[in-house]
Design a protein around this motif. Structure first.
Motif, PDB file in Angstrom:
ATOM      1  N   ARG A 216       0.833  -1.212   0.000  1.00 50.48           N
ATOM      2  CA  ARG A 216       0.000   0.000   0.000  1.00 50.48           C
ATOM      3  C   ARG A 216       0.863   1.255   0.000  1.00 50.48           C
ATOM      4  O   ARG A 216       0.585   2.227   0.692  1.00 50.48           O
ATOM      5  CB  ARG A 216      -0.972  -0.001   1.183  1.00 50.48           C
ATOM      6  N   GLU A 217       1.924   1.204  -0.792  1.00 53.88           N
ATOM      7  CA  GLU A 217       2.835   2.340  -0.927  1.00 53.88           C
ATOM      8  C   GLU A 217       3.014   2.664  -2.409  1.00 53.88           C
ATOM      9  O   GLU A 217       2.898   1.794  -3.268  1.00 53.88           O
ATOM     10  CB  GLU A 217       4.209   2.028  -0.321  1.00 53.88           C
ATOM     11  N   ARG A 218       3.289   3.922  -2.684  1.00 55.22           N
ATOM     12  CA  ARG A 218       3.552   4.361  -4.054  1.00 55.22           C
ATOM     13  C   ARG A 218       4.902   5.052  -4.097  1.00 55.22           C
ATOM     14  O   ARG A 218       5.182   5.946  -3.304  1.00 55.22           O
ATOM     15  CB  ARG A 218       2.471   5.335  -4.533  1.00 55.22           C
ATOM     16  N   ARG A 219       5.758   4.630  -5.006  1.00 53.70           N
ATOM     17  CA  ARG A 219       7.100   5.192  -5.139  1.00 53.70           C
ATOM     18  C   ARG A 219       7.205   5.965  -6.450  1.00 53.70           C
ATOM     19  O   ARG A 219       6.860   5.454  -7.507  1.00 53.70           O
ATOM     20  CB  ARG A 219       8.170   4.086  -5.098  1.00 53.70           C
ATOM     21  N   VAL A 220       7.664   7.208  -6.355  1.00 52.12           N
ATOM     22  CA  VAL A 220       7.808   8.074  -7.518  1.00 52.12           C
ATOM     23  C   VAL A 220       9.265   8.510  -7.613  1.00 52.12           C
ATOM     24  O   VAL A 220       9.833   9.005  -6.636  1.00 52.12           O
ATOM     25  CB  VAL A 220       6.905   9.326  -7.388  1.00 52.12           C
ATOM     26  N   PRO A 221       9.918   8.327  -8.765  1.00 54.49           N
ATOM     27  CA  PRO A 221      11.319   8.732  -8.915  1.00 54.49           C
ATOM     28  C   PRO A 221      11.477  10.231  -8.659  1.00 54.49           C
ATOM     29  O   PRO A 221      10.636  11.041  -9.042  1.00 54.49           O
ATOM     30  CB  PRO A 221      11.647   8.384 -10.372  1.00 54.49           C
ATOM     31  N   ILE A 222      12.573  10.592  -7.998  1.00 55.79           N
ATOM     32  CA  ILE A 222      12.887  11.996  -7.744  1.00 55.79           C
ATOM     33  C   ILE A 222      13.659  12.519  -8.940  1.00 55.79           C
ATOM     34  O   ILE A 222      14.803  12.137  -9.175  1.00 55.79           O
ATOM     35  CB  ILE A 222      13.728  12.153  -6.460  1.00 55.79           C
ATOM     36  N   LYS A 223      13.023  13.396  -9.711  1.00 55.70           N
ATOM     37  CA  LYS A 223      13.676  13.942 -10.890  1.00 55.70           C
ATOM     38  C   LYS A 223      13.010  15.242 -11.285  1.00 55.70           C
ATOM     39  O   LYS A 223      12.041  15.673 -10.672  1.00 55.70           O
ATOM     40  CB  LYS A 223      13.629  12.946 -12.046  1.00 55.70           C
ATOM     41  N   GLY A 224      13.536  15.867 -12.323  1.00 56.65           N
ATOM     42  CA  GLY A 224      12.952  17.086 -12.850  1.00 56.65           C
ATOM     43  C   GLY A 224      12.982  18.232 -11.868  1.00 56.65           C
ATOM     44  O   GLY A 224      13.926  18.434 -11.105  1.00 56.65           O
ATOM     45  N   VAL A 225      11.879  19.002 -11.853  1.00 57.56           N
ATOM     46  CA  VAL A 225      11.799  20.198 -11.017  1.00 57.56           C
ATOM     47  C   VAL A 225      11.915  19.844  -9.545  1.00 57.56           C
ATOM     48  O   VAL A 225      12.570  20.538  -8.762  1.00 57.56           O
ATOM     49  CB  VAL A 225      10.474  20.940 -11.295  1.00 57.56           C
ATOM     50  N   ARG A 226      11.277  18.741  -9.125  1.00 51.32           N
ATOM     51  CA  ARG A 226      11.325  18.357  -7.714  1.00 51.32           C
ATOM     52  C   ARG A 226      12.753  18.083  -7.267  1.00 51.32           C
ATOM     53  O   ARG A 226      13.178  18.490  -6.178  1.00 51.32           O
ATOM     54  CB  ARG A 226      10.453  17.112  -7.502  1.00 51.32           C
ATOM     55  N   LYS A 227      13.530  17.392  -8.091  1.00 51.88           N
ATOM     56  CA  LYS A 227      14.916  17.069  -7.752  1.00 51.88           C
ATOM     57  C   LYS A 227      15.758  18.327  -7.636  1.00 51.88           C
ATOM     58  O   LYS A 227      16.556  18.483  -6.702  1.00 51.88           O
ATOM     59  CB  LYS A 227      15.498  16.143  -8.821  1.00 51.88           C
ATOM     60  N   ALA A 228      15.575  19.254  -8.590  1.00 55.55           N
ATOM     61  CA  ALA A 228      16.351  20.490  -8.574  1.00 55.55           C
ATOM     62  C   ALA A 228      15.985  21.359  -7.381  1.00 55.55           C
ATOM     63  O   ALA A 228      16.853  21.970  -6.734  1.00 55.55           O
ATOM     64  CB  ALA A 228      16.131  21.264  -9.874  1.00 55.55           C
ATOM     65  N   THR A 229      14.681  21.432  -7.060  1.00 57.60           N
ATOM     66  CA  THR A 229      14.240  22.230  -5.921  1.00 57.60           C
ATOM     67  C   THR A 229      14.813  21.684  -4.620  1.00 57.60           C
ATOM     68  O   THR A 229      15.289  22.447  -3.773  1.00 57.60           O
ATOM     69  CB  THR A 229      12.704  22.244  -5.853  1.00 57.60           C
ATOM     70  N   ALA A 230      14.783  20.375  -4.462  1.00 55.10           N
ATOM     71  CA  ALA A 230      15.311  19.767  -3.243  1.00 55.10           C
ATOM     72  C   ALA A 230      16.795  20.067  -3.074  1.00 55.10           C
ATOM     73  O   ALA A 230      17.247  20.434  -1.981  1.00 55.10           O
ATOM     74  CB  ALA A 230      15.074  18.251  -3.273  1.00 55.10           C
ATOM     75  N   ALA A 231      17.563  19.910  -4.152  1.00 52.95           N
ATOM     76  CA  ALA A 231      19.004  20.176  -4.067  1.00 52.95           C
ATOM     77  C   ALA A 231      19.285  21.630  -3.713  1.00 52.95           C
ATOM     78  O   ALA A 231      20.160  21.936  -2.887  1.00 52.95           O
ATOM     79  CB  ALA A 231      19.676  19.817  -5.395  1.00 52.95           C
ATOM     80  N   ALA A 232      18.506  22.547  -4.312  1.00 47.92           N
ATOM     81  CA  ALA A 232      18.719  23.971  -4.054  1.00 47.92           C
ATOM     82  C   ALA A 232      18.380  24.329  -2.610  1.00 47.92           C
ATOM     83  O   ALA A 232      19.094  25.105  -1.955  1.00 47.92           O
ATOM     84  CB  ALA A 232      17.877  24.808  -5.017  1.00 47.92           C
ATOM     85  N   MET A 233      17.298  23.754  -2.091  1.00 49.72           N
ATOM     86  CA  MET A 233      16.899  24.079  -0.724  1.00 49.72           C
ATOM     87  C   MET A 233      17.875  23.513   0.306  1.00 49.72           C
ATOM     88  O   MET A 233      18.182  24.163   1.308  1.00 49.72           O
ATOM     89  CB  MET A 233      15.492  23.542  -0.452  1.00 49.72           C
TER      90      MET A 233
END
Length: 446
Positions: A216-233
């Motif tokens: 009952r879990e969903r896994r989504v690859p970290i990429k694109g805008v989300r990946k860049a935002t996380a690294a910047a923050m």
């Protein structure tokens, strides 16, 4: 004789190393013209449409939608001399020098083809030196690239022309049930919805990509805008020493002025929001506290003071948080700022913000009030020294001339880099912004 050229993924912004293929706009056998859009990609900055610099016939598509591709990788092969007699099959065996030929720079795309061998990565396309087998025209079930936003884990499947039709007709693809093979939404599905005859699909009834019913879990690859935002923050939080200050203000006069201006001829057709007043207040207050608009240059060991305000507006989009800029915001009137904000947010939410529009900001505003939130402790964007969070405006008991009255009250929070901005400068700036919002007439003294 046919002449084959390979089209490499170019760097669409400063220093990008990879991008995700969202959707192809062409198929094998299509004839294309110079600067025709051939593919839609998602970079760490935004979704971008790439034009082709040559005319000819598409002979191979080397990558499929959903793959991550490194900059310089050949993503398609085309015959730029379709008058030749050779069939497209030899495209995979085209001379190596074709892959190494420099691609002529396009306007807005300044990089060249990189003909170097790259280490294959999991989930990414291989380098041009080892081209993939030709991608045949896909069946309907595989034709649709998941270029639509996630909502509740459900990605509606539809081809780009169908997405455009739905957008033009004002149809939400999330509300449709695809009748084509594999649940793909067809043109007929959209047209039926426009006529009010298409059945809606409950979001929970559609399995989400990456969902495991056992856990009952969903896994989504970290990429694109989300990946860049996380690294910047993360970089900002661990590099700049953050200080956050808070201020609660009575903005009743500002809201009364807003209502008067909305009825005036000068502001007819202008969407005048409290955020526009906050943007104007920031630009005015920055004149008296230039440290707010400066930045710490670690490499040069210098503080760089900017004589312009490129105002970033944090915008929540289906692809994640983006911060497009209003260039030279300090030179704009309240009406011009209101118009720029409307255009900026509409473009961001539609996923059309260009990478260039998100570079070189000097100060950022994040409007948490639009979500009904009072305040927060925002993280400074890299390359800047301060960020202002604007909270919700609420009817609140407030003491006025010794009497308790119901007033329009807002909370502000300012996070700043203590290497550049001392507590005095930060406090003075926040107080100035608050004074301008509490009494817009104060602006005449700036």
């Amino acid at each position: 004789m046919p002449e084959y050229k390979q089209f490499p993924l170019s760097d669409t912004a400063e220093g990008l190393t990879e991008a995700d293929i969202l959707a192809w706009r062409v198929q094998v056998g299509d004839t294309v013209t110079v600067n025709q859009i051939v593919v839609e990609i998602e970079t760490a900055k935004a979704a971008v449409e790439l034009p082709i610099p040559w005319a000819g016939v598409i002979t191979e598509l080397h990558v499929e939608p959903g793959q991550t591709v490194e900059v310089g990788t050949a993503i398609l092969t085309m015959d730029v001399d379709p008058g030749g007699t050779a069939a497209p099959a030899p495209a995979a065996a085209a001379p190596a020098e074709a892959a190494e030929e420099e691609m002529k720079p396009l306007v807005g795309y300044g990089s060249k083809a990189v003909a170097t061998k790259r280490r294959a990565r999991k989930g990414s396309a291989v380098a041009a030196a080892a081209p993939a087998a030709p991608v045949a025209t896909p069946a309907p079930a595989a034709a649709a690239a998941p270029a639509a936003p996630l909502r509740g884990g459900y990605v509606p499947l539809a081809k780009p022309p169908v997405r455009k039709l739905a957008k033009d007709l004002g149809i939400d693809l999330h509300s449709l049930t695809g009748t084509a093979d594999g649940g793909v939404i067809s043109r007929a599905d959209v047209e039926r919805a426009a006529n009010g005859s298409a059945p809606a699909v409950p979001l929970a009834a559609t399995p989400a990509a990456g969902y495991d019913p056992a856990t009952r879990e969903r896994r989504v690859p970290i990429k694109g805008v989300r990946k860049a935002t996380a690294a910047a923050m993360v970089q900002s939080a661990y590099t700049a020493p953050h200080v956050t200050e808070f201020l609660t203000i009575d903005v009743t006069p500002m809201m009364e002025l807003r209502e008067r201006l909305k009825k005036s001829r000068e502001f007819a057709g202008t969407k005048l929001t409290p955020l526009a007043f906050a943007a104007k207040a920031v630009c005015l207050a920055a004149r008296r506290t230039p440290d707010i608009n400066a930045v710490w240059d670690e490499a040069a060991q210098e503080i760089v003071y900017k004589e312009y305000v490129h105002l970033g507006i944090a915008a929540a989009t289906p692809r994640g948080l983006v911060v497009p800029k209003i260039r030279d915001a300090d030179t704009k009137s309240l009406k011009d700022l209101a118009g720029a904000l409307t255009e900026l947010t509409d473009t961001a939410r539609e996923g059309r913000t260009t990478p260039a529009a998100m570079l070189n900001g000097t100060f950022t505003i994040t409007n948490v009030g639009v979500f009904g939130v009072d305040t927060g402790t925002p993280i400074i964007n890299p390359g800047e020294s301060a960020i202002l969070a604007v909270g919700a405006i609420r009817d609140t008991p407030w003491v006025v001339d010794g009497q308790v009255r119901v007033r329009k009250v807002m909370q502000l929070s300012l996070s700043f880099d203590h290497r550049v901005i001392d507590g005095q400068q930060g406090s003075e700036f926040l107080a100035d912004v608050g004074a301008l919002l509490a009494d817009p007439a104060v602006a005449i003294s700036y």
